[in-house]
Design a protein around this motif. Sequence first.
Motif, mmCIF file in Angstrom:
data_model
loop_
_atom_site.group_PDB
_atom_site.id
_atom_site.type_symbol
_atom_site.label_atom_id
_atom_site.label_comp_id
_atom_site.label_asym_id
_atom_site.label_seq_id
_atom_site.Cartn_x
_atom_site.Cartn_y
_atom_site.Cartn_z
ATOM 1 N N GLN A 30 6.214 -15.230 12.503
ATOM 2 C CA GLN A 30 6.794 -16.174 13.099
ATOM 3 C C GLN A 30 7.106 -17.281 12.155
ATOM 4 O O GLN A 30 6.040 -17.794 11.489
ATOM 5 N N TYR A 34 10.843 -13.993 11.398
ATOM 6 C CA TYR A 34 11.107 -14.165 12.484
ATOM 7 C C TYR A 34 11.095 -15.588 13.240
ATOM 8 O O TYR A 34 10.233 -16.233 12.688
ATOM 9 N N GLU A 35 12.033 -16.122 14.005
ATOM 10 C CA GLU A 35 11.647 -17.270 14.818
ATOM 11 C C GLU A 35 12.207 -16.807 16.389
ATOM 12 O O GLU A 35 13.015 -16.005 16.626
ATOM 13 N N TYR A 185 14.734 -13.508 19.820
ATOM 14 C CA TYR A 185 14.316 -13.885 18.563
ATOM 15 C C TYR A 185 15.401 -13.677 17.556
ATOM 16 O O TYR A 185 16.342 -12.798 17.868
#
Length: 210
Positions: A30, A34-35, A185
Amino acid sequence: MFKSIFKGFALVAATVALSACDNGNSQPQQGQQYEVLPVSLSEYNLAPLTEAFSLNCDHCRSMEDFVPQIESLTEQKVEKLHVTFNESAQISAIIFYTAVMQLDGTPDKALMADLFAAVQMGDEATAEERQAAVEKAFETRNLISPYQLDKTQQEKLFEYIVKAEEITTNGQINSVPAFIVNGKYQVITGGHETVEAMADTIIYLLKHPK
């Protein structure tokens, strides 16, 4: 070629410069690959894998070449969400969703190519030439162009635009192309060197708790 395009995506997305991710057994991180979106978009019933894009975006147009590979690697069909974060994107969203509401789904690759070409004709093209290109893309497929919609069709189109605007705003989607997974996401495109690496992140997120 893919690497250079993805470096361009990183600039457009204004992401922090990241070192190449390890393509071994490392788990996507993260903040790097990705976030988590600020709010869940599950109420909008997005497809498990959705690409936020704009017909105005040249990087989105380039991404079209990689979508089939992403679909093959992830075993997921990529659906599309047209963003509405500025005036030009809003106008292009009208064009895109005019096709979506008649096809009841994402346009095929050939129509998408024609729509990208019509919208991105260049500064030398006149407004009349742009309109003619858009109309041709629709009429050659026996679809009604955005310029020929009746009142009922305009009202239906408005519903698509409102939904797209809500998702764009609530998800704080400020740059494209961006892949949204499970409505929760967002894949950081600039955090990947290859399409295979990005597919690995998508697969990981697809299995992640919703």
